[in-house]
Design an enzyme around this catalytic site. Structure first.
Site, PDB file in Angstrom:
ATOM      1  N   ASP A  53       0.845  -1.195   0.000  1.00  0.00           N
ATOM      2  CA  ASP A  53       0.000   0.000   0.000  1.00  0.00           C
ATOM      3  C   ASP A  53       0.882   1.248   0.000  1.00  0.00           C
ATOM      4  O   ASP A  53       2.096   1.151   0.196  1.00  0.00           O
ATOM      5  CB  ASP A  53      -0.901  -0.052   1.245  1.00  0.00           C
ATOM      6  CG  ASP A  53      -1.954   1.044   1.234  1.00  0.00           C
ATOM      7  OD1 ASP A  53      -2.339   1.491   0.143  1.00  0.00           O
ATOM      8  OD2 ASP A  53      -2.380   1.445   2.335  1.00  0.00           O
TER       9      ASP A  53
ATOM     10  N   GLU B  37       2.490   4.815  -4.135  1.00  0.00           N
ATOM     11  CA  GLU B  37       2.398   5.680  -5.339  1.00  0.00           C
ATOM     12  C   GLU B  37       3.727   6.375  -5.644  1.00  0.00           C
ATOM     13  O   GLU B  37       3.978   6.630  -6.837  1.00  0.00           O
ATOM     14  CB  GLU B  37       1.280   6.706  -5.141  1.00  0.00           C
ATOM     15  CG  GLU B  37      -0.113   6.108  -5.187  1.00  0.00           C
ATOM     16  CD  GLU B  37      -0.433   5.199  -4.016  1.00  0.00           C
ATOM     17  OE1 GLU B  37       0.022   5.506  -2.902  1.00  0.00           O
ATOM     18  OE2 GLU B  37      -1.112   4.197  -4.213  1.00  0.00           O
TER      19      GLU B  37
ATOM     20  N   ASP C  66      -9.016   3.580  -2.041  1.00  0.00           N
ATOM     21  CA  ASP C  66      -9.951   4.021  -1.001  1.00  0.00           C
ATOM     22  C   ASP C  66     -11.253   4.585  -1.560  1.00  0.00           C
ATOM     23  O   ASP C  66     -11.436   5.800  -1.683  1.00  0.00           O
ATOM     24  CB  ASP C  66      -9.268   5.065  -0.108  1.00  0.00           C
ATOM     25  CG  ASP C  66      -8.086   4.475   0.633  1.00  0.00           C
ATOM     26  OD1 ASP C  66      -7.962   3.233   0.652  1.00  0.00           O
ATOM     27  OD2 ASP C  66      -7.285   5.246   1.173  1.00  0.00           O
TER      28      ASP C  66
HETATM   29  C1  GLC Z   1      -4.675   3.345   2.865  1.00  0.00           C
HETATM   30  C2  GLC Z   1      -5.177   2.106   2.153  1.00  0.00           C
HETATM   31  C3  GLC Z   1      -6.221   1.427   2.996  1.00  0.00           C
HETATM   32  C4  GLC Z   1      -5.634   1.084   4.370  1.00  0.00           C
HETATM   33  C5  GLC Z   1      -5.083   2.342   5.027  1.00  0.00           C
HETATM   34  C6  GLC Z   1      -4.355   2.038   6.307  1.00  0.00           C
HETATM   35  O1  GLC Z   1      -5.671   4.295   2.972  1.00  0.00           O
HETATM   36  O2  GLC Z   1      -5.650   2.406   0.876  1.00  0.00           O
HETATM   37  O3  GLC Z   1      -6.685   0.257   2.355  1.00  0.00           O
HETATM   38  O4  GLC Z   1      -6.605   0.510   5.167  1.00  0.00           O
HETATM   39  O5  GLC Z   1      -4.184   2.994   4.153  1.00  0.00           O
HETATM   40  O6  GLC Z   1      -3.282   1.205   6.095  1.00  0.00           O
END
Ligand code: GLC
Length: 790
Positions: free
Chosen positions: A405, A408, A479
């Site tokens: 995650d 980017e 998200d």
């Molecule tokens: C980001 C991710 C989400 C995750 C959060 C905390 O917003 O896209 O899926 O739960 O980070 O790690």
């Protein structure tokens, strides 16, 4: 930019062309794929998507002829004409134009008035896009539709919209005005009346796509840096375009079977007792489940590759306990490494110079979950090796998959500056060139590491991606929010991701931010049950979103959707195998299977699972029926068993626990009996649902986790039915390849809408039952002919 042509030189399948100011190369990758290149940044290709040796490369005949005003380069399928100023036109072998550069003037659509007054109130003013260093304008004929570009917001057909490729973590609700989201897949398909082709602009810098927004006479793609480097990929049909594009950038490998099961996630699943409780509740409520995802809460102060010792005192013991219940653990790993002397991962990376630096060579620091954090330089092989090696820390604790995650890369204090330095495998560069491939390279390292550590097919999820990431990782759309609008939006997003090569994708079922309602949860799980990645995930602080969070009605409808998913697992698994072989995603827009049907080209709220199942989920609150467009042919309403003629829109009844589903007549669908999780028990008996008509189906069976199938450790079964719409139905069972020991012993055949009066195998009568107008019988998993007479 280029001026007049000065000469050319042919070097096998490459034609180097000189211009007054500059040079270019047209390279024939195969009879239907041509690369157009000008070295505006580096001498050669610097692709992170197309790996060498290029698997799509085909030795073929290339003819070059100098004509009065152009150079003509021909393959058996295409003619490419190159003019002064490096205008390039593509024709099919019959000489019909396919894709021509636009030479006319650029007259944007009219805009009236002074925008500053609107800006005063805070509106985003609509201005004509800027001009870029590289801009390739293509002539528009009028009828084109555009697909692909990954998971951009907006409708399935991208005509009339503009987008940017710059991986972006924007927490505001995803809406149509978002030009960029987490992924950069600079590939689109142009569908014309008679043919389709794709354009892959392999440039990792920020790129721009205007598909007729500036003007409907042309569309363009551009970039401010990098090379002019694009591939023209001819069809003529869309399926061939997708197949060739994925031949070039790679295909989603067959995943482990359990990864196609249900995943449950929530940002805040901690401590261990809560995780075990969630597992127990799934079992108690009889909702199948294969994996629980642990979000950032499991780590020690958000330090990657660590566990919070208090909340998770013995991770291995926990994963073992869950394994006994058939539940796997997937953990999140972000790229940001906490800047913290004494933390082993940070210290080692610092000592070895593994982090991105500022222009003076000082380790670059920004803020993410752990506070001050540094960014591993995944553009460099030693760093990828290091990161790959670290995966073992997690897999040794019994972790079955890794969720990447914030890659980017994201940060909390504004974007990484353009001049952050990356080693880039020996050709140092800055953030502008690495940004869009950062998540791609992180996923690659993660994939390689899990593969080395476990020997099994790795399960990786990533939020950021570039073209080609599908080789390493599954993706989710980031998200979203618990909005009906986002349920609707997820359909074109996932369909375009599929057309962009991402066969294994999904979205946060139920929505990430905001509070989900029981009705939205049910409708979302009904739709999500068909997406290859099927994960319920939500944010910390939102209302509970597990299947039992609301009431019995919600739970029952939820369970029903998940059980259908588990029944269809062998079908989905066969489709993933097809994806590995052809690049076609399981989730398909109607236009892909019905390209000649104009009404199928812009369906935003329906999709196909493979070529046989049409799904029309309810995507509006309070609706208990909906209009469904059925393309030509006979369809069987999965819920009622009724046979419906297509080529028209029908009204489907859809009370809360019903998702409208139609199966094409002639289909044979494999199914699994009820299971709580993949591998709960050996499957001795495969279900076969036969929808009378003409058609065949090939099913393969293997261990569902190893690479053995690549060396022949699989069984192949072929089923062919004929005549089912008459009074005699014949179903031929053939055994193809036999290489996997735990072969099925029997098939439980259900012939829908066919009440047999007699049933025979190889002339011998067999027992059967008729239930609700269907014929049900058990046959041995042997080659033979089953004959039913009504
Ligand atoms: C980001 C991710 C989400 C995750 C959060 C905390 O917003 O896209 O899926 O739960 O980070 O790690």
């Amino acid at each position: 930019m280029f001026g007049q042509r000065t000469g050319y030189e042919k070097e096998s399948q490459r034609v180097h062309i000189g211009f007054e100011s500059g040079k270019a190369t047209i390279e024939v990758i195969g009879p239907q794929i041509v690369n157009v290149f000008a070295p505006l940044h580096t001498e050669g290709h610097e692709s992170r998507a197309v790996e060498q040796p290029n698997a799509a490369f085909e030795v073929c005949d290339v003819q070059v002829e100098e004509r009065a005003d152009h150079l003509e380069i021909s393959t058996s399928e295409l003619t490419v004409k190159v003019y002064d100023h490096f205008y390039v036109d593509f024709y099919d072998k019959a000489g019909a134009p396919l894709c021509l550069d636009y030479r006319g003037s650029r007259d944007p659509f009219l805009r009236r008035g002074n925008v500053s007054i609107a800006e005063g109130e805070g509106h985003e003013a609509m201005r004509t896009s800027g001009r870029h260093k590289i801009e390739i304008l293509k002539k528009m004929d009028g009828g084109e539709k555009f697909y692909g570009l990954g998971d951009k917001t907006g409708p399935l057909n991208k005509r009339g919209y503009e987008y940017e490729m710059w991986n972006t973590d924007d927490p505001s609700p995803h809406v149509e005005s978002h030009k960029a989201l987490y992924k950069s897949i600079p590939f689109f398909i142009t569908l014309q009346e008679a043919s389709a082709f794709g354009i892959f602009f392999d440039n990792p810098f920020k790129t721009f796509f205007d598909l007729g927004k500036e003007n409907s006479d042309y569309y363009y793609f551009g970039a401010d840096d990098g090379n002019l480097d694009y591939y023209f990929i001819y069809g003529p049909d869309m399926k061939s375009v997708v197949s060739r594009y994925t031949g070039l950038t790679g295909r989603t490998p067959l995943p482990q079977l359990w990864t196609l099961g249900m995943h449950q996630s929530r940002w805040s699943y901690a401590p261990e007792a809560r995780v075990l409780e969630v597992a127990k509740l799934f079992r108690e409520h009889d909702v199948p489940l294969d994996a629980i995802h642990l979000d950032i809460d499991y780590m020690d102060g958000y330090r990657v590759f660590t566990w919070d010792g208090e909340r998770f005192p013995d991770p291995k013991a926990m994963t073992d306990k869950l394994a006994e219940q058939g539940i796997k653990i997937v953990t999140i790993i972000d790229p940001g490494v906490k800047k913290d002397k004494g933390y082993g991962i940070f210290d080692e990376g610092l000592e070895k110079g593994y982090y991105a630096t500022d222009r003076d060579g000082v380790t670059y620091v920004n803020t993410v979950w752990p506070g001050d954090s540094v960014y591993p330089d995944f553009s460099d092989e030693p760093v990828r090796r290091w990161w790959a090696g670290n995966q073992k820390i997690m897999t040794d604790d019994g972790v079955a998959g890794i969720w990447n995650d914030m890659n980017e890369p994201a940060s909390f204090t504004g974007p990484l500056p353009d001049d952050v330095r990356f080693k880039n495998d020996g050709r140092e560069t800055d953030h502008r060139e690495i940004h869009n491939v950062y998540g791609h390279l992180m996923s690659r390292a993660t994939f390689d590491g899990i593969k080395e550590a476990t020997g099994k097919r790795p399960f990786v999820i990533t939020r950021a991606a570039y073209a080609g990431t599908q080789k390493y990782s599954t993706v989710w759309t980031g998200d979203n929010q618990s909005f009906w609008e986002h349920l609707r939006l997820s359909i074109p997003m996932l369909l375009n991701l599929g057309l962009s090569g991402f066969a294994f994708a999904g979205c946060d079922v139920g929505g990430f931010s905001h509070d989900c309602t029981p009705e939205l949860l049910v409708r979302w799980v009904q739709a999500g049950a068909f997406s290859p990645l099927f994960r319920n995930h939500t944010a910390i602080g939102t209302r509970d979103q597990e299947p039992w969070a609301f009431d019995e009605t919600t739970l029952d409808a939820y369970r029903k959707a998940v059980k259908l998913r588990y029944k269809l697992l062998p079908y989905l698994y066969d489709l993933m195998r097809e994806a590995e072989q052809t690049g076609l995603a399981p989730l398909r827009p109607l236009v892909l299977e019905f390209p000649d049907d104009p009404a199928a080209r812009e369906v935003n709220d329906q999709f196909l699972l493979g070529s046989r199942i049409l799904v029309a989920p309810v995507v509006e609150q309070g609706k208990t029926h909906r209009a469904v467009y059925l393309p030509q042919g006979t369809w069987i309403d999965y819920n009622s068993g009724e046979s419906v003629e297509g080529g028209r829109t029908v009204l489907a009844e859809a009370p809360l626990d019903v998702c409208p589903i139609y199966v094409r007549a002639g289909s044979i669908l494999p199914g699994y009996p009820d299971q709580k999780y993949v591998g709960e028990r050996r499957i001795d008996e495969l279900l076969l649902e036969v929808y009378p008509g003409e058609g065949g189906y090939t099913h393969t069976q293997d261990d569902g986790e190893s690479y053995g199938y690549r060396d022949g450790a699989y069984n192949e079964y072929r089923f062919v039915q004929t005549g089912g719409r008459e009074s005699v139905l014949e179903l031929r069972l053939e055994k193809g390849h036999a290489g996997y020991g735990e072969a099925y012993r029997s098939f439980r055949v259900t012939v829908r809408g066919f009440a047999a009066a007699s049933a025979k195998i190889g002339g011998e009568a067999v027992e059967f039952e008729t239930e609700n107008g269907n014929t049900v019988l058990r046959v041995p998993a042997e080659a033979g002919m089953l004959k039913l007479e009504a």
